[in-house]
Design an enzyme around this catalytic site. Sequence first.
Site, PDB file in Angstrom:
ATOM      1  N   CYS A  77       0.823  -1.216   0.000  1.00  0.00           N
ATOM      2  CA  CYS A  77       0.000   0.000   0.000  1.00  0.00           C
ATOM      3  C   CYS A  77       0.857   1.266   0.000  1.00  0.00           C
ATOM      4  O   CYS A  77       0.382   2.336  -0.361  1.00  0.00           O
ATOM      5  CB  CYS A  77      -0.925   0.014   1.210  1.00  0.00           C
ATOM      6  SG  CYS A  77      -1.943  -1.448   1.321  1.00  0.00           S
ATOM      7  N   HIS A 133      -3.504   7.081   2.888  1.00  0.00           N
ATOM      8  CA  HIS A 133      -3.901   5.793   2.308  1.00  0.00           C
ATOM      9  C   HIS A 133      -5.317   5.466   2.769  1.00  0.00           C
ATOM     10  O   HIS A 133      -5.637   5.583   3.959  1.00  0.00           O
ATOM     11  CB  HIS A 133      -2.911   4.723   2.772  1.00  0.00           C
ATOM     12  CG  HIS A 133      -3.337   3.333   2.458  1.00  0.00           C
ATOM     13  ND1 HIS A 133      -3.868   2.966   1.237  1.00  0.00           N
ATOM     14  CD2 HIS A 133      -3.317   2.203   3.222  1.00  0.00           C
ATOM     15  CE1 HIS A 133      -4.151   1.677   1.261  1.00  0.00           C
ATOM     16  NE2 HIS A 133      -3.836   1.194   2.444  1.00  0.00           N
ATOM     17  N   ASN A 164     -10.323  -0.263  -0.233  1.00  0.00           N
ATOM     18  CA  ASN A 164      -8.862  -0.110  -0.070  1.00  0.00           C
ATOM     19  C   ASN A 164      -8.192  -0.695  -1.312  1.00  0.00           C
ATOM     20  O   ASN A 164      -8.176  -1.906  -1.506  1.00  0.00           O
ATOM     21  CB  ASN A 164      -8.431  -0.846   1.206  1.00  0.00           C
ATOM     22  CG  ASN A 164      -6.926  -0.833   1.433  1.00  0.00           C
ATOM     23  OD1 ASN A 164      -6.143  -0.593   0.516  1.00  0.00           O
ATOM     24  ND2 ASN A 164      -6.517  -1.126   2.650  1.00  0.00           N
TER      25      ASN A 164
END
Length: 332
Positions: A121, A257, A288
């Site tokens: 990520c 994020h 996500n």
Amino acid sequence: MTALTAASGSAHAAILGVGAYRPRRVVPNSEVVDAIDSSDEWIQQRSGIKTRRFAEDDETVPMMSVAASKQALDAAGIAADQVDCIIVATVSHLMQTPSAASLIAHELGTTAAAFDISAACAGFCHGVSLAADMVRAGSSRHVLVVGVERLSDITSPTDRGTAFIFADGAGAVVVGPSDVPGIGPVVWGSDGEHYDYIRQNHDWRDVIASDDPQMPHLIMEGSAVFRWAAFEMAKVAQEALDRAGITADQLDVFVPHQANNRITDTMARSMKLPDTVRIARDIVDAGNTSAASVPLALERMMAEGEARSGDTALLIAFGAGLAYAAQVVTVP
Ligand code: UT7
């Protein structure tokens, strides 16, 4: 000793354009809850997610990347053949080699240097930092940085801790020379002691040796990652502000994020962000998307007028590794 000519680049680097690709298929919570004995209400309360996008067969990692990249190049006013390097951050390009980046370069019509990076990520923010350094050092004038994932390929629909979170998409930026600093110093690192917190469940060699080979999928120790992200990452974000020489009240936009709205809220509280700072909430209908989440969220804020050209934005991304990276940037 013979002296060599040293490369030299631009005094400063900045993001010149942003692009995004969101897969066509919108998947509401109602489609994922039965397989994990969950509910729309629980998912919304615990993560903020209402819907996410899952890629269809033709929406491959290269296809989504090329679409996002073309938009970023158009926004920057840069032709593909002006790009010197393409960096692709992804963990879901399911060919071990060659890189996704080399195919993306070819499909964009360039023979630029091209390589993938694996920082989960946090990959996109790693890529932005590398790109800024390359532009300043002179190895490239324009660098295309892509964050892209098809996490639906490596997520088990019956895994209660991940099935409702992970999703698909691509975001891209063009980094190039600038008269003034447009990308602040990066604050980055890794915490490999917690290598196991988010990972592929089985090594490929174990899968192949198994009597009943199954596609490996992601598993996550959700609450441990939550605590690390909410508290440790707020410190990293603050350090990125300090290193850029600004205070929270000089910030216009916060693009963390998109892991969980509650993590975002905790970070914003710890950093005492003033109410005037506009905060990315793309997770609500993007889920996500790992390496794609920061550029997707930034692109959306720009498209909706929440982030305007010249605004100061704090980016931070964190995930498997555990790896993290944060920097302050100027919105193009
Ligand atoms: O992108 C990389 C970085 N990733 C992240 O930052 C993700 C960080 N983690 C999270 O976002 C959260 O940990 C989750 C959203 C994954 C989970 O939320 P949580 O509040 O940490 O849930 P939990 O695992 O602590 O479980 C709380 C309760 C438990 O029930 P009891 O023991 O309180 O009765 C679980 O059994 O919720 C239950 N539960 C669920 N219920 C419905 C756990 N998963 C589910 C589910 N649906 N999917």
